[in-house]
Design a protein around this motif. Structure first.
Motif: not given
Length: 313
Positions: A130-141
């Motif tokens: 969704p556009k209205n929720v803060p999203v953290v991009l987590v680059i795992n491994k």
């Protein structure tokens, strides 16, 4: 806003003690394609194993909540099934609905990708954000990328696709950057009183966790031999003082699958039982008497009424 993967100047527990006025509390959805490390990350973030893990894709099937309470914040993590694209049965439609519902009811979203890999399955999850929720991009491994110079352009490529609140490279397995990730999440949590008690680590019952532990062992010990549509039911859960008596049934769709689980002279089923019992005793903090049967229930994964009966939302 991005987090420097080389910055280790985090405060104790990864919390910036001066960054918030009042108590912060909220729900954090962990989403991504199957087998990208969502369950492992949640277990590390809360410091306890409440979500099962295996190398087999589509291990997580339920909305699992894990709780971590700090001095001035409570993090309520929600581990979701990997978004399903390979199968179109009732089970997978139910799992995808779980993912979509979780996204719309969260305060923060962690979008997990695997370092160096971004394919169509990742893109499908990205399009759900969704556009209205803060999203953290987590680059795992991220520890697997020997050439760190490659990590930045990879992160920039994905960042161009969505307005992320932050980008944090981590290794859930090695605990690399996990404190920095927690610190970043806290910045975006709303000011709320805690929802759960300070010692709670999940909202799931011991009965539910027992079934999940057995299912994990089935997946780990059989790998790709067994179709992922097997499931586990706890038929009886009795507590006598500190002793728990647990009786489980592993449901499979064919007699050949039943033979796989039982193994030669019952050896594989015995190993599943032993490993499950030891994990339960560690999690529950007391002795466990465990019995497991294997039952054939054809077509259960493509029957919506059956799915609800077996606890699928």
């Amino acid at each position: 806003m991005s987090t420097d993967p080389t910055d280790s100047s985090n405060t104790e527990h990864g919390i910036d003690q001066g960054g918030a006025e009042g108590f912060r509390c909220g729900y954090i959805a962990i989403v991504g394609r199957p087998n990208v490390g969502k369950s492992t990350l949640m277990n590390v973030l809360i410091g306890a194993k409440v979500s099962i893990t295996s190398r087999k894709a589509q291990t997580t099937r339920h909305r699992i909540t894990g709780i971590q309470t700090r001095d001035n914040a409570q993090f309520i993590y929600v581990d979701t099934p990997g978004f399903q694209t390979r199968h179109a049965n009732a089970l997978n439609k139910t799992l995808n609905k779980t993912v979509s519902n979780t996204l719309t009811s969260s305060d923060v979203i962690l979008f997990l990708v695997e370092a160096g890999t971004f394919g169509p399955a990742d893109q499908q999850v990205l399009e759900l954000l969704p556009k209205n929720v803060p999203v953290v991009l987590v680059i795992n491994k991220s520890d697997r990328m020997k050439d760190k110079a490659v990590l930045m352009p990879f992160a920039q490529k994905i960042a161009a696709m969505h307005d992320f609140a932050a980008i944090v490279p981590v290794s859930a397995k090695m605990r690399f950057q996990v404190d920095a990730l927690e610190n970043e999440i806290k910045r975006h949590l709303p000011e709320n009183p805690p929802v759960f008690g300070p010692d709670d680590i999940t909202d799931r019952s011991e009965k539910f966790l027992a079934a999940e532990i057995v299912r994990e062992k089935v997946f780990r010990l059989l790998g790709d031999e067994l179709p992922y549509t097997s499931t586990v039911l706890v038929e009886q859960f009795q507590q006598e003082g500190n002793l728990r008596r647990i009786f489980c049934a592993i449901l499979v769709e064919r007699d050949t699958h039943k033979s796989m689980i039982i193994g030669n002279k019952g050896a594989r089923l015995k190993e599943i039982s032993t490993q499950s019992r030891l994990d339960m005793e560690k999690l529950f903090g007391g002795p466990v008497y465990l019995e497991i049967w294997v039952k054939v229930k054809s077509g259960w994964a493509d029957n919506e009424a059956g799915l609800r009966a077996y606890g699928y939302e």
